[in-house]
Enzyme design. Structure first.
Site, PDB file in Angstrom:
ATOM      1  N   GLY A   1       3.693  -8.062  -9.296  1.00  0.00           N
ATOM      2  CA  GLY A   1       3.636  -6.670  -8.854  1.00  0.00           C
ATOM      3  C   GLY A   1       4.681  -6.394  -7.792  1.00  0.00           C
ATOM      4  O   GLY A   1       5.420  -7.282  -7.372  1.00  0.00           O
TER       5      GLY A   1
ATOM      6  N   HIS B   1      -0.897   1.579 -11.626  1.00  0.00           N
ATOM      7  CA  HIS B   1      -0.796   0.992 -10.293  1.00  0.00           C
ATOM      8  C   HIS B   1       0.185  -0.175 -10.426  1.00  0.00           C
ATOM      9  O   HIS B   1      -0.229  -1.320 -10.671  1.00  0.00           O
ATOM     10  CB  HIS B   1      -2.155   0.496  -9.803  1.00  0.00           C
ATOM     11  CG  HIS B   1      -3.213   1.558  -9.811  1.00  0.00           C
ATOM     12  ND1 HIS B   1      -3.321   2.504  -8.813  1.00  0.00           N
ATOM     13  CD2 HIS B   1      -4.189   1.839 -10.716  1.00  0.00           C
ATOM     14  CE1 HIS B   1      -4.334   3.318  -9.101  1.00  0.00           C
ATOM     15  NE2 HIS B   1      -4.870   2.933 -10.249  1.00  0.00           N
ATOM     16  N   THR B   2       1.487   0.118 -10.324  1.00  0.00           N
ATOM     17  CA  THR B   2       2.497  -0.908 -10.580  1.00  0.00           C
ATOM     18  C   THR B   2       2.417  -2.067  -9.600  1.00  0.00           C
ATOM     19  O   THR B   2       2.801  -3.181  -9.939  1.00  0.00           O
ATOM     20  CB  THR B   2       3.919  -0.315 -10.543  1.00  0.00           C
ATOM     21  OG1 THR B   2       4.120   0.343  -9.300  1.00  0.00           O
ATOM     22  CG2 THR B   2       4.131   0.658 -11.684  1.00  0.00           C
ATOM     23  N   CYS B   3       1.911  -1.807  -8.402  1.00  0.00           N
ATOM     24  CA  CYS B   3       1.836  -2.888  -7.411  1.00  0.00           C
ATOM     25  C   CYS B   3       0.882  -3.997  -7.848  1.00  0.00           C
ATOM     26  O   CYS B   3       1.022  -5.137  -7.408  1.00  0.00           O
ATOM     27  CB  CYS B   3       1.452  -2.343  -6.047  1.00  0.00           C
ATOM     28  SG  CYS B   3      -0.091  -1.425  -6.049  1.00  0.00           S
ATOM     29  N   ILE B   4      -0.063  -3.676  -8.731  1.00  0.00           N
ATOM     30  CA  ILE B   4      -1.009  -4.687  -9.205  1.00  0.00           C
ATOM     31  C   ILE B   4      -1.073  -4.740 -10.737  1.00  0.00           C
ATOM     32  O   ILE B   4      -2.009  -5.296 -11.308  1.00  0.00           O
ATOM     33  CB  ILE B   4      -2.425  -4.476  -8.610  1.00  0.00           C
ATOM     34  CG1 ILE B   4      -2.942  -3.067  -8.909  1.00  0.00           C
ATOM     35  CG2 ILE B   4      -2.428  -4.774  -7.117  1.00  0.00           C
ATOM     36  CD1 ILE B   4      -4.389  -2.833  -8.507  1.00  0.00           C
TER      37      ILE B   4
END
Length: 110
Positions: A44, A69-72
């Site tokens: 991520g 939710h690109t971070c996760i």
């Protein structure tokens, strides 16, 4: 059902609209390519490994688009009533996402 419909749409795209697959991956993970080591190596935006995850999003309306939710590396899927709605919303998600976040969108080609 929505998870099964998601994968049905992805399989259909693999057979007919292959160009949507890297767009989907970029929408969810921030990268249009699978990592060298495969999906188990997805990272991520925070640099940590995260599995590609589909999450039921009953807090979203049946008319909402999926939320990434690109971070996760997670995609929240609203509780769509049927496969056709799921397909439409997933396609719309990619088309809108690309046109709103692509730096070159809406600019004349030279």
């Amino acid at each position: 059902n929505v998870v099964r419909w998601f994968w049905q749409v992805v399989r259909d795209w693999a057979n007919s609209e292959e160009l949507l697959l890297p767009q989907l991956l970029q929408f969810v993970t921030g990268s249009a390519r699978v990592p060298v080591g495969g999906f188990s190596e997805l990272v991520g935006f925070n640099g940590a490994k995260h599995a590609f995850t589909l999450a039921g999003a009953n807090h979203l309306s049946k008319q909402a688009s999926p939320v990434a939710h690109t971070c996760i590396c997670t995609l929240d899927m609203p509780p769509y009533p049927d496969l056709d709605t799921c397909r439409h919303k997933m396609t719309q998600m990619l088309r809108l996402g690309r046109s709103h976040f692509d730096e070159g969108a809406g600019q004349a080609e030279t």
